[in-house]
Design an enzyme around this catalytic site. Structure first.
Site, PDB file in Angstrom:
ATOM      1  N   HIS A  24       0.816  -1.219   0.000  1.00  0.00           N
ATOM      2  CA  HIS A  24       0.000   0.000   0.000  1.00  0.00           C
ATOM      3  C   HIS A  24       0.843   1.260   0.000  1.00  0.00           C
ATOM      4  O   HIS A  24       2.007   1.238   0.352  1.00  0.00           O
ATOM      5  CB  HIS A  24      -0.947  -0.010   1.199  1.00  0.00           C
ATOM      6  CG  HIS A  24      -1.991  -1.066   1.073  1.00  0.00           C
ATOM      7  ND1 HIS A  24      -3.119  -0.894   0.320  1.00  0.00           N
ATOM      8  CD2 HIS A  24      -2.047  -2.323   1.558  1.00  0.00           C
ATOM      9  CE1 HIS A  24      -3.840  -2.004   0.371  1.00  0.00           C
ATOM     10  NE2 HIS A  24      -3.208  -2.881   1.092  1.00  0.00           N
ATOM     11  N   ASP A  38      -1.131 -11.108  -1.204  1.00  0.00           N
ATOM     12  CA  ASP A  38      -1.403 -11.081   0.240  1.00  0.00           C
ATOM     13  C   ASP A  38      -2.879 -11.073   0.627  1.00  0.00           C
ATOM     14  O   ASP A  38      -3.332 -11.900   1.395  1.00  0.00           O
ATOM     15  CB  ASP A  38      -0.651  -9.926   0.919  1.00  0.00           C
ATOM     16  CG  ASP A  38      -0.755  -8.592   0.177  1.00  0.00           C
ATOM     17  OD1 ASP A  38      -1.569  -8.495  -0.750  1.00  0.00           O
ATOM     18  OD2 ASP A  38      -0.025  -7.662   0.537  1.00  0.00           O
ATOM     19  N   TYR A  62      -5.201   2.882  -9.576  1.00  0.00           N
ATOM     20  CA  TYR A  62      -3.791   3.246  -9.374  1.00  0.00           C
ATOM     21  C   TYR A  62      -2.811   2.325 -10.093  1.00  0.00           C
ATOM     22  O   TYR A  62      -1.696   2.721 -10.364  1.00  0.00           O
ATOM     23  CB  TYR A  62      -3.421   3.467  -7.901  1.00  0.00           C
ATOM     24  CG  TYR A  62      -3.625   2.325  -6.906  1.00  0.00           C
ATOM     25  CD1 TYR A  62      -2.902   1.144  -6.960  1.00  0.00           C
ATOM     26  CD2 TYR A  62      -4.532   2.486  -5.853  1.00  0.00           C
ATOM     27  CE1 TYR A  62      -3.083   0.143  -6.014  1.00  0.00           C
ATOM     28  CE2 TYR A  62      -4.716   1.488  -4.908  1.00  0.00           C
ATOM     29  CZ  TYR A  62      -3.988   0.316  -4.996  1.00  0.00           C
ATOM     30  OH  TYR A  62      -4.180  -0.671  -4.061  1.00  0.00           O
TER      31      TYR A  62
HETATM   32  N1  LIG Z   1      -0.217 -11.052  10.504  1.00  0.00           N
HETATM   33  C1  LIG Z   1      -0.716 -10.571   9.370  1.00  0.00           C
HETATM   34  N2  LIG Z   1       0.101  -9.961   8.490  1.00  0.00           N
HETATM   35  C2  LIG Z   1      -0.388  -9.450   7.355  1.00  0.00           C
HETATM   36  C3  LIG Z   1      -1.755  -9.553   7.042  1.00  0.00           C
HETATM   37  C4  LIG Z   1      -2.604 -10.229   7.978  1.00  0.00           C
HETATM   38  O1  LIG Z   1      -3.823 -10.382   7.761  1.00  0.00           O
HETATM   39  N3  LIG Z   1      -2.047 -10.699   9.119  1.00  0.00           N
HETATM   40  N4  LIG Z   1      -2.232  -8.993   5.888  1.00  0.00           N
HETATM   41  C5  LIG Z   1      -1.318  -8.721   4.782  1.00  0.00           C
HETATM   42  C6  LIG Z   1      -1.913  -7.789   3.810  1.00  0.00           C
HETATM   43  S1  LIG Z   1      -3.381  -8.296   3.073  1.00  0.00           S
HETATM   44  C7  LIG Z   1      -1.322  -6.624   3.437  1.00  0.00           C
HETATM   45  S2  LIG Z   1      -2.058  -5.682   2.204  1.00  0.00           S
HETATM   46  C8  LIG Z   1      -0.016  -6.208   4.009  1.00  0.00           C
HETATM   47  C9  LIG Z   1       0.192  -4.696   4.145  1.00  0.00           C
HETATM   48  O2  LIG Z   1       1.543  -4.447   4.312  1.00  0.00           O
HETATM   49  P1  LIG Z   1       2.227  -3.038   3.933  1.00  0.00           P
HETATM   50  O3  LIG Z   1       1.933  -2.611   2.579  1.00  0.00           O
HETATM   51  O4  LIG Z   1       3.651  -3.171   4.333  1.00  0.00           O
HETATM   52  O5  LIG Z   1       1.475  -2.082   4.965  1.00  0.00           O
HETATM   53  P2  LIG Z   1       1.506  -0.508   5.193  1.00  0.00           P
HETATM   54  O6  LIG Z   1       1.550  -0.292   6.655  1.00  0.00           O
HETATM   55  O7  LIG Z   1       0.366   0.080   4.448  1.00  0.00           O
HETATM   56  O8  LIG Z   1       2.892  -0.057   4.587  1.00  0.00           O
HETATM   57  C10 LIG Z   1       3.068   0.959   3.685  1.00  0.00           C
HETATM   58  C11 LIG Z   1       4.438   1.557   3.888  1.00  0.00           C
HETATM   59  O9  LIG Z   1       4.691   2.500   2.863  1.00  0.00           O
HETATM   60  C12 LIG Z   1       4.892   3.795   3.424  1.00  0.00           C
HETATM   61  N5  LIG Z   1       4.170   4.715   2.554  1.00  0.00           N
HETATM   62  C13 LIG Z   1       2.846   4.911   2.489  1.00  0.00           C
HETATM   63  N6  LIG Z   1       2.525   5.746   1.503  1.00  0.00           N
HETATM   64  C14 LIG Z   1       3.686   6.092   0.912  1.00  0.00           C
HETATM   65  C15 LIG Z   1       3.996   6.933  -0.192  1.00  0.00           C
HETATM   66  O10 LIG Z   1       3.124   7.505  -0.840  1.00  0.00           O
HETATM   67  N7  LIG Z   1       5.321   7.079  -0.491  1.00  0.00           N
HETATM   68  C16 LIG Z   1       6.301   6.424   0.187  1.00  0.00           C
HETATM   69  N8  LIG Z   1       7.574   6.597  -0.184  1.00  0.00           N
HETATM   70  N9  LIG Z   1       6.011   5.598   1.207  1.00  0.00           N
HETATM   71  C17 LIG Z   1       4.736   5.448   1.573  1.00  0.00           C
HETATM   72  C18 LIG Z   1       4.344   3.756   4.814  1.00  0.00           C
HETATM   73  O11 LIG Z   1       5.054   4.662   5.646  1.00  0.00           O
HETATM   74  C19 LIG Z   1       4.577   2.299   5.195  1.00  0.00           C
HETATM   75  O12 LIG Z   1       5.889   2.155   5.674  1.00  0.00           O
HETATM   76  O13 LIG Z   1       0.133  -6.827   5.296  1.00  0.00           O
HETATM   77  C20 LIG Z   1       0.061  -8.255   5.219  1.00  0.00           C
HETATM   78  N10 LIG Z   1       0.449  -8.813   6.493  1.00  0.00           N
HETATM   79  N1  LIG Z   2      -9.285  -0.221   8.970  1.00  0.00           N
HETATM   80  C1  LIG Z   2      -8.631  -0.993   8.079  1.00  0.00           C
HETATM   81  N2  LIG Z   2      -9.277  -1.523   7.024  1.00  0.00           N
HETATM   82  C2  LIG Z   2      -8.611  -2.325   6.161  1.00  0.00           C
HETATM   83  C3  LIG Z   2      -7.230  -2.574   6.277  1.00  0.00           C
HETATM   84  C4  LIG Z   2      -6.562  -2.001   7.400  1.00  0.00           C
HETATM   85  O1  LIG Z   2      -5.361  -2.199   7.619  1.00  0.00           O
HETATM   86  N3  LIG Z   2      -7.303  -1.228   8.277  1.00  0.00           N
HETATM   87  N4  LIG Z   2      -6.583  -3.353   5.342  1.00  0.00           N
HETATM   88  C5  LIG Z   2      -7.233  -3.573   4.048  1.00  0.00           C
HETATM   89  C6  LIG Z   2      -6.617  -4.706   3.330  1.00  0.00           C
HETATM   90  S1  LIG Z   2      -5.170  -4.431   2.480  1.00  0.00           S
HETATM   91  C7  LIG Z   2      -7.196  -5.931   3.261  1.00  0.00           C
HETATM   92  S2  LIG Z   2      -6.441  -7.188   2.392  1.00  0.00           S
HETATM   93  C8  LIG Z   2      -8.476  -6.198   3.927  1.00  0.00           C
HETATM   94  C9  LIG Z   2      -8.460  -7.517   4.680  1.00  0.00           C
HETATM   95  O2  LIG Z   2      -9.753  -7.899   4.952  1.00  0.00           O
HETATM   96  P1  LIG Z   2     -10.027  -9.326   5.624  1.00  0.00           P
HETATM   97  O3  LIG Z   2      -9.076 -10.314   5.090  1.00  0.00           O
HETATM   98  O4  LIG Z   2     -11.460  -9.645   5.530  1.00  0.00           O
HETATM   99  O5  LIG Z   2      -9.680  -8.938   7.143  1.00  0.00           O
HETATM  100  P2  LIG Z   2      -9.001  -9.706   8.361  1.00  0.00           P
HETATM  101  O6  LIG Z   2      -9.052  -8.686   9.451  1.00  0.00           O
HETATM  102  O7  LIG Z   2      -7.703 -10.299   8.050  1.00  0.00           O
HETATM  103  O8  LIG Z   2      -9.989 -10.886   8.690  1.00  0.00           O
HETATM  104  C10 LIG Z   2     -11.360 -10.697   8.975  1.00  0.00           C
HETATM  105  C11 LIG Z   2     -11.781 -11.496  10.179  1.00  0.00           C
HETATM  106  O9  LIG Z   2     -11.340 -12.843  10.071  1.00  0.00           O
HETATM  107  C12 LIG Z   2     -11.170 -13.358  11.384  1.00  0.00           C
HETATM  108  N5  LIG Z   2     -10.373 -14.592  11.375  1.00  0.00           N
HETATM  109  C13 LIG Z   2      -9.031 -14.752  11.480  1.00  0.00           C
HETATM  110  N6  LIG Z   2      -8.720 -16.048  11.420  1.00  0.00           N
HETATM  111  C14 LIG Z   2      -9.881 -16.732  11.281  1.00  0.00           C
HETATM  112  C15 LIG Z   2     -10.200 -18.115  11.162  1.00  0.00           C
HETATM  113  O10 LIG Z   2      -9.354 -19.001  11.164  1.00  0.00           O
HETATM  114  N7  LIG Z   2     -11.523 -18.423  11.005  1.00  0.00           N
HETATM  115  C16 LIG Z   2     -12.504 -17.478  10.989  1.00  0.00           C
HETATM  116  N8  LIG Z   2     -13.743 -17.877  10.833  1.00  0.00           N
HETATM  117  N9  LIG Z   2     -12.222 -16.181  11.117  1.00  0.00           N
HETATM  118  C17 LIG Z   2     -10.925 -15.813  11.254  1.00  0.00           C
HETATM  119  C18 LIG Z   2     -10.550 -12.201  12.135  1.00  0.00           C
HETATM  120  O11 LIG Z   2     -10.784 -12.299  13.521  1.00  0.00           O
HETATM  121  C19 LIG Z   2     -11.212 -10.981  11.498  1.00  0.00           C
HETATM  122  O12 LIG Z   2     -12.243 -10.463  12.302  1.00  0.00           O
HETATM  123  O13 LIG Z   2      -8.829  -5.158   4.836  1.00  0.00           O
HETATM  124  C20 LIG Z   2      -8.706  -3.865   4.258  1.00  0.00           C
HETATM  125  N10 LIG Z   2      -9.304  -2.898   5.137  1.00  0.00           N
HETATM  126 MO   LIG Z   3      -4.249  -6.489   1.761  1.00  0.00          MO
END
Ligand SMILES: Nc1nc2c(c(=O)[nH]1)N[C@H]1C(S)=C(S)[C@@H](COP(=O)(O)OP(=O)(O)OC[C@H]3O[C@@H](n4cnc5c(=O)[nH]c(N)nc54)[C@H](O)[C@@H]3O)O[C@H]1N2
Ligand SMILES: Nc1nc2c(c(=O)[nH]1)N[C@H]1C(S)=C(S)[C@@H](COP(=O)(O)OP(=O)(O)OC[C@H]3O[C@@H](n4cnc5c(=O)[nH]c(N)nc54)[C@H](O)[C@@H]3O)O[C@H]1N2
Ligand SMILES: [Mo]
Length: 832
Positions: free
Chosen positions: A138, A168, A398
């Protein structure tokens, strides 16, 4: 006040469109956008004698409304900073000090010369493949400054080892559901058109399975969908939430909360199918005409295949959900027209980011197929997508709207370096000399079969070389990628000769960099974007903006000049391009406004509002023609005979695509099975680490981006961080039964640990966490080990719970990650 100049400035953030008030060069207020009477009217949906229409504003989230704080945050990087003990003229780079050293301020001229010199040196010595560049999942909004835009263009001109983002958000859907129903261009998620209308009119019940729409906001849609859930309740629809944690949507809207043990959902799904088969309550006609391979699935479910009928009693032993609850749910589901919402956008969900998450995702499709998927009121929908939206109005996302896109750029650059590396293998590449291999290209959007392709790193010379320089756009991976400590160790490896980070804040990986380049935030730069439009094709979420109540295209105005000597990402790459003699190639002689104009001209915007007016007005609301039926969801187009993108064109209980590839894969068999998780209650490792930590998406921030020093107001929310003894700690939810066994009380500091890490959090003892599980959000912005960075035994104080998750691939041939579940133990923390 007299003598003070005040103006309004339009911008876009993760949590909505905003209007900032700027007074004497300072942002003093940020508000949601309220639409005016001049803007297009809002849609209306009539149900019986009720007419539903959305409020005329962007329902921005709290982290976006408080975004001013992160612009003026105390940890902003304001100047180019060089690691104090890093000398580019010396061979010894003192890499072991990364994560500990202090920094000195240098000029932009010095910084860009260091980058140019190192790029030239490393290219000459090892070849261009020795330079890798890595984005994030992101970034802040803006199509010119986006990583897919300026960053990709710059590096494609030079040539680099591309670090492939794994899929992811979509893992289990891409590696699993695609083999059931296709949709590879959406990484396995279904279409979302007209389903709000369908749900309000035709559904009786919504099952949210591993979904928390109140928290995840359909990714970027802010709180636009909260009203939908109120409407559903007003219309008397039932809402069931299946989640080990009593999530925010469950607390506010659920009629029933069902709490399986983490990672056991596939057993629950199989038992629901058992009840339907046993009681004859599935749609036999539909299964007959729309699907293939049902008999094989029925053989598994009834036990003909392996002697174990997947009864509710069988599932109770695995999931911990009482058999009577499973039966009741199965019966209600069959009796009522039910929408299934398995994750954030009718797909996703923590369960898909866990070991064997593909088996759960496949079964989600099986269950709806057994109930006539696509019939009125029976579909995939998580209550937060499919608002009426005019998709024929063309505006890019984007991924397909930036500086390296045909029609916007005169010359598009294709990266000449063949070598690539999967993101989750970066630590291995920097720490070992192993030859690494993985399947697929990260985002496998070209076909379902793309994910079978085997790739290796390093490629033999001259196409490949081990990575010696890493350029990082963003800085959150220590807390957002699994096994954060391993990433920290990798960044300190002597193999990595030069490490650059481009980020607005001094946090995360920035503290490990040799050189930090200060990026400006979205309020300090000009850009263009459509709210919540990631883009079709390679963006994986075509028409994603239909999860907002209104399609809003924003001319992102620069509210203030970049603070200190920070620069927008566009300008940072311009600076580096000058130093490397590729300025003309990079910018085509165009400034930011020129590029914004090109995006505008590539779209339908040019037909509805003159550029100067758009620039001044700041936004445009795309109208919805009355009774517009842009697209119909699954059943309709299937009935029209176009079929699905599977080998048979039908829903495949038995996957032909897998049969062609590895029919004997025990970890992803031809028909989906429940397979005990390697980070779940049945794993052998559970003997030592008996609790499953789930780490879903953080409710009060967008990943790491509004956490920590960047937004003290968010820290005040006691579900985000809890203050104790001079510090805001990351909360972990723990069930009273598990807490009592360990002598843990609400508000105690605890250490959560396993062989990969030790993370200190503050305990919130509550029945919201089911017994045997812990809940702590993913994505703290703070990685603060008390001892040596990267040491699993060194207590980490920032709440970086991804230090506990594993980098292991989801399954044998499914090379996605599985960070959402980790086996751990927890104890009171006696440290200070
Ligand atoms: N345990 C666990 N881990 C997960 C997940 C989970 O469900 N559980 N979900 C995964 C998922 S779906 C996702 S999408 C990832 C997200 O993982 P990341 O993409 O690493 O999450 P962000 O915190 O959005 O990181 C964005 C980084 O870019 C920088 N940044 C933001 N905007 C800009 C910009 O315009 N310019 C520059 N130069 N830098 C910028 C921010 O400061 C930040 O350091 O995490 C994954 N990791
Ligand atoms: N505010 C906010 N909104 C976001 C984001 C954020 O960082 N902040 N990230 C965005 C991004 S990049 C993504 S990919 C989406 C992710 O969206 P999702 O993948 O739907 O979100 P998660 O929070 O990973 O999971 C949703 C729910 O799954 C439950 N869960 C975890 N493990 C299990 C399991 O084994 N079984 C069941 N039944 N439930 C389980 C968690 O408790 C949680 O409440 O969200 C997006 N929206
Ligand atoms: Mo994501």
């Amino acid at each position: 006040m007299a003598g003070q100049e005040e103006r309004r400035c339009y911008n876009l953030d993760h949590g909505g469109v905003v209007v900032a008030t700027v007074r004497d060069g300072k942002i003093v207020r940020v508000q949601p956008l309220y639409l005016s009477d001049d803007d297009a009217p809002s849609w209306k949906i009539a149900v019986g004698d009720r007419v539903f229409t959305p409020p005329r504003r962007s329902n921005a989230t709290q982290f976006t409304i408080s975004i001013r704080r992160r612009v003026y945050a105390s940890n902003r990087v304001l100047y180019p900073m060089l690691r104090e003990d890093f000398d580019p003229d010396k061979e010894d780079r003192k890499t072991e000090n990364r994560g500990k050293s202090k920094y000195v301020r240098i000029t932009w001229k010095e910084a860009s010369e260091i980058v140019a010199k190192e790029v030239r040196r490393i290219r000459e010595k090892y070849g261009p493949a020795a330079i890798a560049a890595m984005m994030s999942s992101h970034q802040m909004w803006g199509y010119i400054n986006a990583s897919y835009s300026a960053f990709t263009r710059f590096w494609s001109i030079l040539g680099y080892t591309e670090i492939l983002n794994n899929s992811d958000s979509w893992e289990g859907w891409s590696w699993g559901a695609e083999h059931v129903w296709g949709f590879y261009w959406r990484l396995g998620l279904p279409d979302q058109y007209d389903l709000l209308d369908d749900a309000l009119k035709n559904s009786d019940m919504i099952v949210l399975w591993s979904a928390d729409p109140d928290a995840t906001n359909s990714t970027y849609a802010a709180y636009d969908s909260v009203m939908i859930r109120h409407w559903l309740k007003e219309l008397g629809k039932e809402i069931v939430v299946i989640d080990p944690y009593c999530n925010y949507t469950a607390v506010r809207f659920a009629d029933k909360w069902i709490a399986p043990k983490p990672g056991t959902d596939a057993a629950l799904a199989a038992a629901i199918a058992y009840v339907w088969i046993n009681e004859g309550t599935y749609d036999k006609q539909y299964v007959e005409t729309h699907t293939v391979g049902f008999e094989k699935w029925a053989d598994y479910v009834t036990g003909k295949e392996d002697g174990t009928p997947k009864t509710p009693e069988w599932a109770e032993r695995i999931t911990g959900v009482p058999a009577r609850e499973i039966r009741a749910l199965a019966r209600e589901w069959a009796r009522k027209r039910t929408m299934l919402g398995p994750g954030n956008r009718a797909g996703m969900g923590g369960a898909c980011r866990a070991p064997y998450g593909h088996e759960w995702a496949r079964m989600m499709v099986y269950l709806q197929a057994m109930q006539g998927l696509g019939k009125p009121g029976v579909n995939f929908w998580s209550t937060n997508t499919a608002f009426p939206s005019w998709e024929e109005f063309n505006f890019p996302g984007y991924v397909n709207g930036g500086m390296n896109v045909p029609g916007i750029a005169k010359q598009v650059y294709l990266n000449p370096v063949k070598q690539k590396l999967l993101r989750t293998l970066v630590p291995d590449a920097l720490l070992t000399d192993k030859r690494l291999s993985w399947r697929g290209f990260g985002f496998n959007l070209g076909s379902t079969e793309q994910q079978f392709q085997l790739n290796v790193y390093p490629l033999p010379k001259p196409d490949g070389a081990p990575i010696r320089m890493l350029y990082r756009f963003g800085a959150a991976y220590l807390c957002t990628m699994p096994d954060g400590n391993r990433w920290a160790r990798a960044y300190r490896s002597p193999k990595l000769e030069f490490f650059v980070v481009q980020n607005p804040w001094f946090e995360g990986e920035a503290k490990f960099a040799d050189l930090i380049l200060p990026a400006a935030t979205n309020l300090e730069r000009e850009d263009i974007a459509e709210w919540n439009n990631g883009g079709g094709a390679s963006g994986a979420i075509p028409h994603g903006s239909n999860s907002n109540a209104h399609r809003i295209i924003v001319y992102m105005q620069k509210c203030i000049e970049p603070l200190g000597e920070s620069k927008s990402d566009f300008h940072i790459f311009l600076e580096l391009a000058k130093a490397l003699g590729i300025e003309q190639e990079y910018s085509e002689g165009e400034d930011v406004e020129g590029w914004i104009r090109r995006v505008y001209e590539s779209s339908d915007m040019k037909d509805v509002m003159p550029f100067e007016e758009f620039k001044k007005r700041g936004y445009y609301v795309v109208p919805v023609p009355e009774n517009d039926v842009s697209h119909r969801s699954f059943a309709t187009f299937y009935e029209l005979g176009r079929g699905l993108a599977t080998p048979t064109g039908k829903i495949e209980f038995e996957s032909r695509s897998l049969a062609k590839f590895d029919p004997k894969d025990p970890e992803r068999p031809l028909v989906a099975h429940y397979i005990p998780s390697w980070e779940g209650p049945e794993s052998p490792a559970a003997a030592k680490y008996p609790l499953v930590l789930i780490s879903p998406h953080v409710r009060f921030s967008f990943h790491s981006q509004h956490d920590g020093e960047k937004n003290p107001w968010i820290d005040e929310i006691p579900h985000h961080r809890v203050y104790k003894d001079g510090r805001y700690w990351w909360p972990v939810w723990i069930n009273p039964v598990d807490a009592e066994k360990r002598g843990i009380k609400d508000g105690d500091l605890v250490k959560i640990y396993n062989d990969r890490g030790t993370v200190v959090c503050i305990a919130r003892v509550s029945e919201r966490a089911r017994p045997g599980s812990l809940h702590a959000y993913q994505a703290s912005a703070i990685y603060e080990p008390k001892g040596e960075p990267g040491d699993p035994a060194s207590p980490e104080l920032g709440g970086c719970v991804n230090a506990l998750s594993s980098l292991r691939f989801m399954s044998k041939n499914a090379h996605g990650f599985a960070p959402a579940h980790a086996l751990v133990e927890v104890a009171k923390w006696e440290g200070s």
